[in-house]
Design an enzyme around this catalytic site. Structure first.
Site, PDB file in Angstrom:
ATOM      1  N   GLY A 176      13.249  -6.688  -2.263  1.00 20.43           N
ATOM      2  CA  GLY A 176      13.218  -6.237  -0.873  1.00 20.43           C
ATOM      3  C   GLY A 176      14.410  -6.740  -0.086  1.00 20.43           C
ATOM      4  O   GLY A 176      15.039  -5.984   0.664  1.00 20.43           O
ATOM      5  N   TYR A 217      -2.884  -5.819 -11.922  1.00 20.44           N
ATOM      6  CA  TYR A 217      -1.547  -5.498 -11.393  1.00 20.44           C
ATOM      7  C   TYR A 217      -1.082  -4.131 -11.904  1.00 20.44           C
ATOM      8  O   TYR A 217      -0.623  -3.287 -11.132  1.00 20.44           O
ATOM      9  CB  TYR A 217      -0.557  -6.592 -11.815  1.00 20.44           C
ATOM     10  CG  TYR A 217       0.887  -6.299 -11.474  1.00 20.44           C
ATOM     11  CD1 TYR A 217       1.360  -6.443 -10.174  1.00 20.44           C
ATOM     12  CD2 TYR A 217       1.785  -5.869 -12.448  1.00 20.44           C
ATOM     13  CE1 TYR A 217       2.688  -6.168  -9.852  1.00 20.44           C
ATOM     14  CE2 TYR A 217       3.107  -5.594 -12.149  1.00 20.44           C
ATOM     15  CZ  TYR A 217       3.556  -5.747 -10.846  1.00 20.44           C
ATOM     16  OH  TYR A 217       4.865  -5.472 -10.535  1.00 20.44           O
ATOM     17  N   GLY A 242       8.087  -6.818   2.695  1.00 17.41           N
ATOM     18  CA  GLY A 242       8.463  -7.823   1.705  1.00 17.41           C
ATOM     19  C   GLY A 242       9.975  -7.891   1.568  1.00 17.41           C
ATOM     20  O   GLY A 242      10.509  -8.051   0.474  1.00 17.41           O
ATOM     21  N   GLY A 243      10.656  -7.788   2.709  1.00 16.79           N
ATOM     22  CA  GLY A 243      12.121  -7.750   2.687  1.00 16.79           C
ATOM     23  C   GLY A 243      12.759  -9.112   2.827  1.00 16.79           C
ATOM     24  O   GLY A 243      13.968  -9.210   3.046  1.00 16.79           O
TER      25      GLY A 243
HETATM   26  N1  NAP Z   1      10.607  -8.676 -10.275  1.00 10.56           N
HETATM   27  C1  NAP Z   1      10.254  -7.774 -11.165  1.00 10.56           C
HETATM   28  O1  NAP Z   1      10.586  -7.888 -12.367  1.00 10.56           O
HETATM   29  C2  NAP Z   1       9.440  -6.574 -10.759  1.00 10.56           C
HETATM   30  C3  NAP Z   1       9.160  -5.630 -11.757  1.00 10.56           C
HETATM   31  C4  NAP Z   1       8.428  -4.496 -11.424  1.00 10.56           C
HETATM   32  C5  NAP Z   1       7.986  -4.299 -10.122  1.00 10.56           C
HETATM   33  N2  NAP Z   1       8.278  -5.241  -9.182  1.00 10.56           N
HETATM   34  C6  NAP Z   1       7.761  -4.979  -7.827  1.00 10.56           C
HETATM   35  O2  NAP Z   1       8.808  -5.086  -6.888  1.00 10.56           O
HETATM   36  C7  NAP Z   1       8.286  -5.575  -5.634  1.00 10.56           C
HETATM   37  C8  NAP Z   1       9.056  -6.816  -5.198  1.00 10.56           C
HETATM   38  O3  NAP Z   1       8.917  -7.786  -6.205  1.00 10.56           O
HETATM   39  P1  NAP Z   1       9.826  -9.103  -6.253  1.00 10.56           P
HETATM   40  O4  NAP Z   1       9.879  -9.515  -7.685  1.00 10.56           O
HETATM   41  O5  NAP Z   1      11.070  -8.887  -5.477  1.00 10.56           O
HETATM   42  O6  NAP Z   1       8.852 -10.124  -5.479  1.00 10.56           O
HETATM   43  P2  NAP Z   1       9.164 -11.571  -4.809  1.00 10.56           P
HETATM   44  O7  NAP Z   1      10.390 -12.165  -5.370  1.00 10.56           O
HETATM   45  O8  NAP Z   1       7.882 -12.325  -4.912  1.00 10.56           O
HETATM   46  O9  NAP Z   1       9.393 -11.186  -3.283  1.00 10.56           O
HETATM   47  C9  NAP Z   1       8.310 -10.596  -2.624  1.00 10.56           C
HETATM   48  C10 NAP Z   1       8.626 -10.397  -1.167  1.00 10.56           C
HETATM   49  O10 NAP Z   1       7.478  -9.769  -0.575  1.00 10.56           O
HETATM   50  C11 NAP Z   1       6.919 -10.624   0.413  1.00 10.56           C
HETATM   51  N3  NAP Z   1       5.479 -10.448   0.346  1.00 10.56           N
HETATM   52  C12 NAP Z   1       4.645 -10.779  -0.653  1.00 10.56           C
HETATM   53  N4  NAP Z   1       3.388 -10.461  -0.331  1.00 10.56           N
HETATM   54  C13 NAP Z   1       3.434  -9.904   0.903  1.00 10.56           C
HETATM   55  C14 NAP Z   1       2.468  -9.380   1.777  1.00 10.56           C
HETATM   56  N5  NAP Z   1       1.168  -9.384   1.466  1.00 10.56           N
HETATM   57  N6  NAP Z   1       2.875  -8.873   2.956  1.00 10.56           N
HETATM   58  C15 NAP Z   1       4.174  -8.874   3.303  1.00 10.56           C
HETATM   59  N7  NAP Z   1       5.139  -9.362   2.514  1.00 10.56           N
HETATM   60  C16 NAP Z   1       4.767  -9.878   1.333  1.00 10.56           C
HETATM   61  C17 NAP Z   1       7.423 -12.025   0.077  1.00 10.56           C
HETATM   62  O11 NAP Z   1       7.483 -12.871   1.221  1.00 10.56           O
HETATM   63  P3  NAP Z   1       6.214 -13.792   1.623  1.00 10.56           P
HETATM   64  O12 NAP Z   1       5.759 -14.472   0.369  1.00 10.56           O
HETATM   65  O13 NAP Z   1       6.744 -14.699   2.667  1.00 10.56           O
HETATM   66  O14 NAP Z   1       5.190 -12.836   2.157  1.00 10.56           O
HETATM   67  C18 NAP Z   1       8.831 -11.696  -0.418  1.00 10.56           C
HETATM   68  O15 NAP Z   1       9.689 -11.446   0.661  1.00 10.56           O
HETATM   69  C19 NAP Z   1       6.786  -5.819  -5.878  1.00 10.56           C
HETATM   70  O16 NAP Z   1       6.042  -4.717  -5.451  1.00 10.56           O
HETATM   71  C20 NAP Z   1       6.712  -5.974  -7.386  1.00 10.56           C
HETATM   72  O17 NAP Z   1       5.442  -5.655  -7.897  1.00 10.56           O
HETATM   73  C21 NAP Z   1       8.979  -6.379  -9.467  1.00 10.56           C
END
Ligand code: NAP
Length: 247
Positions: free
Chosen positions: A20, A151, A14-15
């Site tokens: 990421g 979640y 998910g980079g």
């Molecule tokens: N943002 C927050 O406030 C927050 C808080 C707590 C924890 N987190 C955790 O941090 C991590 C990243 O979150 P984020 O907010 O940066 O998410 P984001 O903005 O939705 O980015 C997610 C990234 O992961 C990829 N992705 C999603 N599903 C995937 C899959 N099944 N296989 C491979 N790649 C996948 C997406 O690309 P594609 O859609 O093209 O696959 C995208 O590059 C997650 O585990 C999330 O639960 C985030």
């Protein structure tokens, strides 16, 4: 300045966006050969160009074990080893108790739990002593936000994995830790905020720092956990949340 990850090979699932992407950029800027994954090829291509430093994108879904096999086969062929895995890919969807459909359960658990297990398990043959695994948790794993039960349960499971896997891997000298962000302004969060009027103000009021996090705030913590500065940290959960869990 010394680059902390010169000569290291790093995977960030998910980079291609959000936390990421920021983490992949930080690793690459510190000398690592970075491999990033994501499902959308166009977004992945943009991310690879943005990261620079010879980063490689390998399209794939962490919920599909065959995609992870392709990723690790490529790293085996190109480098023969892997030093750091940031199992970051994860999705968040809401469903209140009473409205939890099997499709919701399957989607969130397949990506967040099955995806994390396979990401780490399939990396192990490439990893040696001194390797580091960082799992993406969340403050939600320790809290009770409405309509986030599935979640949150996946993130509690991830915190549990770090404990068990630390024990499973102790003979191999591979450290496993969790980075647990609070509320971070990523594309996923922006989508949620756009659909929920007032959510940003409500969240900001919960945060002792008085601001939501940036992806770069989390990236810095991941690099710390992956680095030699964290050589005696294992099975730990590092909250990067502006003080939410600590205060
Ligand atoms: N943002 C927050 O406030 C927050 C808080 C707590 C924890 N987190 C955790 O941090 C991590 C990243 O979150 P984020 O907010 O940066 O998410 P984001 O903005 O939705 O980015 C997610 C990234 O992961 C990829 N992705 C999603 N599903 C995937 C899959 N099944 N296989 C491979 N790649 C996948 C997406 O690309 P594609 O859609 O093209 O696959 C995208 O590059 C997650 O585990 C999330 O639960 C985030």
């Amino acid at each position: 300045m010394t680059k902390r990850f010169e000569g290291k090979t790093v995977v960030v699932t998910g980079g291609s966006d959000g936390i990421g992407l920021a983490t992949a950029k930080a690793f690459a800027a510190e000398g690592a050969q970075v491999y990033v994954t994501g499902r959308r090829q166009d977004r992945l291509d943009e991310a690879v160009a943005d990261i620079g430093f010879g980063a490689v994108g390998v399209q794939g879904d962490v919920g599909n074990p065959d995609d992870l096999d392709r990723l690790y086969a490529r790293i085996l062929q190109n480098h023969g080893r892997l030093d750091v895995v940031f199992a970051n890919a994860g999705i968040s969807e809401t469903a209140a108790l009473g409205d939890i459909a099997d499709t919701h359960l399957d989607r969130v658990m397949t990506t967040n739990i099955k995806g994390t297990v396979h990401t780490v398990q399939k990396a192990l043959p490439l990893m040696t002593s001194g390797g580091s695994v960082i799992l993406a948790g969340s403050v939600a794993g320790s809290m009770g936000f409405g309509a986030l039960s599935i979640y949150s349960a996946t993130k509690a499971a991830i915190r549990s994995f770090a404990r068990t896997w630390t024990t499973d891997l102790k003979a191999r000298g591979i450290r496993v830790n969790v980075v647990s962000p609070g509320m971070v302004k990523t594309p996923a969060m922006q989508t949620y905020l756009a659909a929920n009027a007032g959510a940003e103000d409500a969240m900001t009021q919960m945060i002792p720092f008085g601001r939501m996090g940036d992806s770069e705030d989390v990236a810095k913590a991941v690099l710390f956990l992956a680095s030699d500065a964290a050589s005696y940290l294992a099975g730990h959960e590092l909250f990067v949340d502006g003080g939410v869990m600590a205060v």
